[in-house]
Design a protein around this motif. Structure first.
Motif, PDB file in Angstrom:
ATOM      1  N   ASN A   1     -11.884  -6.966 -17.903  1.00 30.18           N
ATOM      2  CA  ASN A   1     -11.244  -6.709 -18.585  1.00 30.18           C
ATOM      3  C   ASN A   1      -9.261  -6.803 -18.487  1.00 30.18           C
ATOM      4  N   SER A   2      -9.680  -7.255 -16.909  1.00 25.42           N
ATOM      5  CA  SER A   2      -8.169  -7.171 -16.040  1.00 25.42           C
ATOM      6  C   SER A   2      -8.112  -8.344 -14.677  1.00 25.42           C
ATOM      7  N   PRO A   3      -7.431  -8.964 -15.019  1.00 22.90           N
ATOM      8  CA  PRO A   3      -7.593 -10.595 -14.354  1.00 22.90           C
ATOM      9  C   PRO A   3      -7.811 -10.685 -12.673  1.00 22.90           C
TER      10      PRO A   3
ATOM     11  N   SER B   1       0.288   2.834 -21.415  1.00 21.05           N
ATOM     12  CA  SER B   1       0.243   2.094 -20.282  1.00 21.05           C
ATOM     13  C   SER B   1       1.366   1.656 -20.143  1.00 21.05           C
ATOM     14  N   GLY B   2       0.968   1.250 -18.277  1.00 21.98           N
ATOM     15  CA  GLY B   2       2.559   0.973 -17.452  1.00 21.98           C
ATOM     16  C   GLY B   2       3.398   0.128 -18.378  1.00 21.98           C
ATOM     17  N   THR B   3       2.169  -1.620 -19.202  1.00 20.85           N
ATOM     18  CA  THR B   3       2.895  -2.129 -19.667  1.00 20.85           C
ATOM     19  C   THR B   3       3.784  -1.601 -21.017  1.00 20.85           C
ATOM     20  N   GLU B   4       3.562  -1.212 -21.562  1.00 19.24           N
ATOM     21  CA  GLU B   4       3.626  -0.112 -23.395  1.00 19.24           C
ATOM     22  C   GLU B   4       5.470   0.617 -22.804  1.00 19.24           C
TER      23      GLU B   4
ATOM     24  N   CYS C   1       8.336  -8.798  -8.407  1.00 18.44           N
ATOM     25  CA  CYS C   1       8.309  -7.472  -8.968  1.00 18.44           C
ATOM     26  C   CYS C   1       6.974  -7.710 -10.281  1.00 18.44           C
ATOM     27  N   TYR C   2       6.629  -7.109 -10.456  1.00 14.78           N
ATOM     28  CA  TYR C   2       5.107  -6.889 -11.733  1.00 14.78           C
ATOM     29  C   TYR C   2       5.648  -6.169 -12.497  1.00 14.78           C
ATOM     30  N   HIS C   3       5.763  -6.055 -13.432  1.00 15.65           N
ATOM     31  CA  HIS C   3       6.518  -4.734 -14.803  1.00 15.65           C
ATOM     32  C   HIS C   3       5.012  -5.359 -15.968  1.00 15.65           C
TER      33      HIS C   3
ATOM     34  N   GLY D   1       4.700 -10.636  -9.705  1.00 15.06           N
ATOM     35  CA  GLY D   1       3.667 -10.356  -9.072  1.00 15.06           C
ATOM     36  C   GLY D   1       2.112  -9.693  -9.435  1.00 15.06           C
ATOM     37  N   SER D   2       1.671  -9.206  -8.383  1.00  9.10           N
ATOM     38  CA  SER D   2       0.577  -8.367  -9.082  1.00  9.10           C
ATOM     39  C   SER D   2      -0.146  -9.881  -9.498  1.00  9.10           C
ATOM     40  N   GLY D   3      -1.458  -9.560 -10.378  1.00 13.03           N
ATOM     41  CA  GLY D   3      -2.397 -10.330 -11.138  1.00 13.03           C
ATOM     42  C   GLY D   3      -1.523 -11.854 -11.127  1.00 13.03           C
TER      43      GLY D   3
ATOM     44  N   GLY E   1       4.815  -2.975  -5.239  1.00 10.25           N
ATOM     45  CA  GLY E   1       3.850  -3.353  -4.538  1.00 10.25           C
ATOM     46  C   GLY E   1       2.928  -4.497  -5.161  1.00 10.25           C
ATOM     47  N   ASN E   2       3.466  -4.958  -5.995  1.00 10.71           N
ATOM     48  CA  ASN E   2       3.077  -5.747  -6.850  1.00 10.71           C
ATOM     49  C   ASN E   2       3.561  -7.282  -6.193  1.00 10.71           C
ATOM     50  N   MET E   3       3.706  -7.107  -4.399  1.00 13.63           N
ATOM     51  CA  MET E   3       3.725  -9.082  -4.289  1.00 13.63           C
ATOM     52  C   MET E   3       2.976  -7.950  -2.694  1.00 13.63           C
TER      53      MET E   3
ATOM     54  N   PHE F   1      14.452   3.133 -13.232  1.00  7.36           N
ATOM     55  CA  PHE F   1      12.825   2.060 -11.797  1.00  7.36           C
ATOM     56  C   PHE F   1      11.739   2.562 -12.095  1.00  7.36           C
ATOM     57  N   ASP F   2      10.731   0.825 -12.405  1.00 10.27           N
ATOM     58  CA  ASP F   2       9.294   1.089 -13.157  1.00 10.27           C
ATOM     59  C   ASP F   2       8.694   1.584 -11.405  1.00 10.27           C
ATOM     60  N   GLU F   3       8.872   3.074 -12.048  1.00  6.18           N
ATOM     61  CA  GLU F   3       7.728   3.677 -10.919  1.00  6.18           C
ATOM     62  C   GLU F   3       6.226   3.994 -11.189  1.00  6.18           C
ATOM     63  N   VAL F   4       5.828   3.646 -12.159  1.00  2.17           N
ATOM     64  CA  VAL F   4       4.389   2.888 -12.967  1.00  2.17           C
ATOM     65  C   VAL F   4       3.859   3.227 -10.909  1.00  2.17           C
ATOM     66  N   MET F   5       3.665   2.656 -10.712  1.00  2.00           N
ATOM     67  CA  MET F   5       2.570   2.590  -9.411  1.00  2.00           C
ATOM     68  C   MET F   5       3.487   3.582  -8.216  1.00  2.00           C
ATOM     69  N   THR F   6       5.167   3.903  -8.012  1.00  6.16           N
ATOM     70  CA  THR F   6       5.606   5.195  -6.912  1.00  6.16           C
ATOM     71  C   THR F   6       5.600   6.143  -7.427  1.00  6.16           C
TER      72      THR F   6
ATOM     73  N   GLY G   1       3.387   5.839 -15.134  1.00  5.89           N
ATOM     74  CA  GLY G   1       1.875   5.617 -15.726  1.00  5.89           C
ATOM     75  C   GLY G   1       0.516   5.768 -14.738  1.00  5.89           C
ATOM     76  N   LYS G   2      -0.412   5.480 -14.589  1.00  2.00           N
ATOM     77  CA  LYS G   2      -1.578   5.179 -13.577  1.00  2.00           C
ATOM     78  C   LYS G   2      -1.742   6.963 -13.641  1.00  2.00           C
ATOM     79  N   ILE G   3      -0.832   7.448 -12.153  1.00  2.00           N
ATOM     80  CA  ILE G   3      -1.409   8.774 -11.587  1.00  2.00           C
ATOM     81  C   ILE G   3      -1.033   9.681 -12.863  1.00  2.00           C
TER      82      ILE G   3
ATOM     83  N   TYR H   1      -1.867  -9.828  -2.480  1.00  2.00           N
ATOM     84  CA  TYR H   1      -0.554  -9.401  -3.249  1.00  2.00           C
ATOM     85  C   TYR H   1      -0.389  -8.509  -4.131  1.00  2.00           C
ATOM     86  N   GLU H   2      -1.531  -7.034  -3.491  1.00  2.00           N
ATOM     87  CA  GLU H   2      -0.985  -5.638  -3.921  1.00  2.00           C
ATOM     88  C   GLU H   2      -0.946  -4.882  -2.674  1.00  2.00           C
ATOM     89  N   SER H   3      -1.371  -3.558  -3.032  1.00  2.00           N
ATOM     90  CA  SER H   3      -1.097  -2.463  -2.178  1.00  2.00           C
ATOM     91  C   SER H   3      -1.798  -1.817  -2.219  1.00  2.00           C
TER      92      SER H   3
HETATM   93  P1  KE4 Z   1      -0.620  -1.161 -16.853  1.00  2.00           P
HETATM   94  O1  KE4 Z   1      -0.060  -1.616 -18.149  1.00  2.00           O
HETATM   95  O2  KE4 Z   1      -1.832  -2.096 -15.700  1.00  2.00           O
HETATM   96  O3  KE4 Z   1      -0.822   0.499 -16.715  1.00  2.00           O
HETATM   97  O4  KE4 Z   1       0.750  -1.353 -15.835  1.00  2.00           O
HETATM   98  C1  KE4 Z   1       1.279  -1.785 -15.782  1.00  2.00           C
HETATM   99  C2  KE4 Z   1       2.369  -1.904 -14.401  1.00  2.00           C
HETATM  100  C3  KE4 Z   1       3.801  -1.945 -14.977  1.00  2.00           C
HETATM  101  N1  KE4 Z   1       5.040  -1.449 -13.675  1.00  2.00           N
HETATM  102  C4  KE4 Z   1       3.744  -2.104 -12.545  1.00  2.00           C
HETATM  103  C5  KE4 Z   1       4.774  -1.519 -11.020  1.00  2.00           C
HETATM  104  C6  KE4 Z   1       2.739  -1.897 -11.775  1.00  2.00           C
HETATM  105  O5  KE4 Z   1       1.630  -1.767 -10.819  1.00  2.00           O
HETATM  106  C7  KE4 Z   1       1.794  -2.161 -13.303  1.00  2.00           C
HETATM  107  C8  KE4 Z   1       0.390  -2.816 -13.062  1.00  2.00           C
HETATM  108  N2  KE4 Z   1       0.148  -2.521 -11.491  1.00  2.00           N
HETATM  109  C9  KE4 Z   1      -1.430  -3.185 -11.696  1.00  2.00           C
HETATM  110  C10 KE4 Z   1      -1.682  -3.762  -9.934  1.00  2.00           C
HETATM  111  N3  KE4 Z   1      -0.763  -4.080  -9.305  1.00  2.00           N
HETATM  112  C11 KE4 Z   1      -2.213  -2.930 -12.606  1.00  2.00           C
HETATM  113  C12 KE4 Z   1      -4.459  -3.190 -11.841  1.00  2.00           C
HETATM  114  C13 KE4 Z   1      -4.137  -4.534 -12.941  1.00  2.00           C
HETATM  115  O6  KE4 Z   1      -3.576  -5.509 -13.341  1.00  2.00           O
HETATM  116  O7  KE4 Z   1      -5.719  -4.759 -13.700  1.00  2.00           O
END
Ligand code: KE4
Length: 432
Positions: free
Chosen positions: A20-22, A114-117, A141-143, A154-156, A208-210, A236-241, A264-266, A399-401
């Motif tokens: 459910n996530s690549p 979610s972080g995406t939202e 960067c991945y957002h 970045g990321s996936g 974190g995503n490169m 600042f996208d601090e979803v991860m930080t 997001g996340k935490i 490309y992940e932390s």
């Molecule tokens: P989500 O939609 O996955 O909750 O958050 C998106 C997002 C936004 N911004 C940053 C800085 C992020 O790192 C993320 C999501 N991070 C990835 C891992 N690098 C989620 C894991 C995945 O895609 O399965």
């Protein structure tokens, strides 16, 4: 066949790629994904009850390790009051007040799932507030998977070799400008060429995503100055930080106030919660006050917010968490460097707080996406498999932390370093 192999076969019938996530599909590292049955503290247990030291921690949320008592108790307490109302609750008020207290640049905040939202909503708000269309993001960067972000992502996305996703229309892509991370001159050039058209600059201040790449002070300060001068919203996208590097995020460490922040996340304590917020003047653009529409059936869900409140309250009351996970991370990275030196290897390891990445690159320093892409991803894949064999669960992508939790203590650190040395020995034996 292992239970994971059996389940993976079944999963691929009805789920694209069986996941459910690549990035979970292990396509970048070979082999088949491990199906997790349960987790406790520093350990994941797969469907065959094999233990793994977890250095992904659900891609960040599990900063206290798995199944921390205070989070489970908060969720169990909330369950007794039912699951979802679709109406405002006391907990959402308490959560908004706590986020604004801990992250002073956030004067008003909206919870999402979610972080995406969060990031999608943040740029829509910036566009509505400025009445401008374009955004600047940075290569690598991945957002999240919002259309505007799946350019040079970045990321996936880069892990799958698709930094520019199919399905994103040219119209959307035209409004996303990209620049190399840590390159202020490139930003200045884009801003000059698009005078008065740029609504926002969005970035991970620590990427974190490169793999981990820290934003240089002069780069971040320069972005703040450009946005002030040009009326551009700095996001600042601090979803991860956020709440990972400090209780106030990386912005508290670097001393820069963005106009908006995404989280997001935490903040969900392991349940689905995202948030976007910032200056009151900007956030007043959001419906029902303003004309920027954003909504969500489960936004502010009482069970998820209960987990998030318990997490943030714990982190606020226990600042020692941050010193503890930073020290554990330093023991791991310094131990890895010492082992690498024994084998005349000088792979750069970027780390900050409890985040780190080893780049299998011949470069001495990794400052941006071009640097990160010099990594030998095939070699990373072999390293990943050697570590997995030895019960250490890394992110299945160069490309992940990685994320160290409070559950990673001396026993786990010794295991990680032993596995690292054995993996390096195997790879050295292959004369890589
Ligand atoms: P989500 O939609 O996955 O909750 O958050 C998106 C997002 C936004 N911004 C940053 C800085 C992020 O790192 C993320 C999501 N991070 C990835 C891992 N690098 C989620 C894991 C995945 O895609 O399965």
């Amino acid at each position: 066949m292992t239970q994971s192999e059996i389940l993976f076969e079944r999963a691929q019938t009805h789920i694209p790629g069986g996941v459910n996530s690549p990035v979970r599909a292990f396509r970048a590292v070979g082999g088949k994904p491990i199906f997790i049955k349960r987790a406790q503290g520093a350990y994941l247990y797969d469907e065959d009850e094999k233990p793994y030291i977890d250095l992904i921690n659900s891609w960040g949320p599990m900063i206290l390790g798995h199944a921390p008592a205070m989070i489970l108790e908060a969720v169990q307490q909330a369950l007794g009051d039912s699951l979802s109302f679709g109406a405002p609750t006391r907990k959402e008020v308490e959560m908004a007040e706590l986020i604004c207290e801990l992250v002073p640049s956030i004067e008003m905040v909206r919870l999402v799932n979610s972080g995406t939202e969060a990031t999608m909503s943040a740029i829509r708000t910036a566009r509505g507030y400025t009445k401008r269309a374009k955004i600047i993001k940075f290569e690598g960067c991945y957002h999240g998977h919002g259309d505007s972000f799946l350019i040079a992502a970045g990321s996936g996305a880069i892990t799958m070799g698709e930094p520019d996703s199919a399905g994103v229309t040219q119209g959307v892509a035209n409004d996303t400008l990209t620049a190399p991370f840590n390159d202020l001159e490139a930003v200045k050039t884009l801003v000059q060429a698009n005078q008065g058209q740029i609504a926002a600059i969005i970035l991970e201040p620590v990427v974190g995503n490169m793999g981990v790449v820290v934003g240089k002070d002069d780069f971040l300060q320069g972005l703040r100055q450009i946005c002030d001068a040009e009326g551009i919203v700095l996001i600042f996208d601090e979803v991860m930080t956020g709440f990972r590097l400090s209780v106030g995020g990386f912005q508290q460490i670097v001393g820069i106030k963005p106009d908006m922040t995404t989280l997001g996340k935490i903040i969900g304590g392991g349940l689905p919660v995202g948030a976007y917020g910032g200056k009151k003047e900007i956030m007043q653009s959001v419906a029902p006050v303003g004309k920027v529409y954003q909504a969500g059936t489960l936004s502010g869900n009482p069970v998820a917010v209960s987990a998030g409140l318990a997490m943030l309250r714990h982190l606020k009351q226990t600042p020692s968490v941050y010193r503890q996970i930073q020290e554990a991370t330093q023991q791991i990275t310094k131990g890895m460097q010492a082992i690498n030196q024994k084998y005349a290897l000088a792979y750069p390891i970027n780390s900050i707080g409890s985040m780190y990445t080893i780049f299998f690159s011949q470069k001495t320093e990794i400052f941006n996406f071009e640097d990160a892409k010099t990594s030998d991803t095939a070699l990373f894949a072999r390293y990943f498999q050697e570590m997995l064999k030895r019960g250490v669960y890394l992110a299945p992508s160069q490309y992940e932390s990685l994320f160290v939790s409070t559950a990673i203590e001396s026993t786990q650190i010794a295991h990680i370093l032993q596995a690292h040395e054995e993996a390096i020995q195997v790879l050295s034996g292959e004369n890589f």
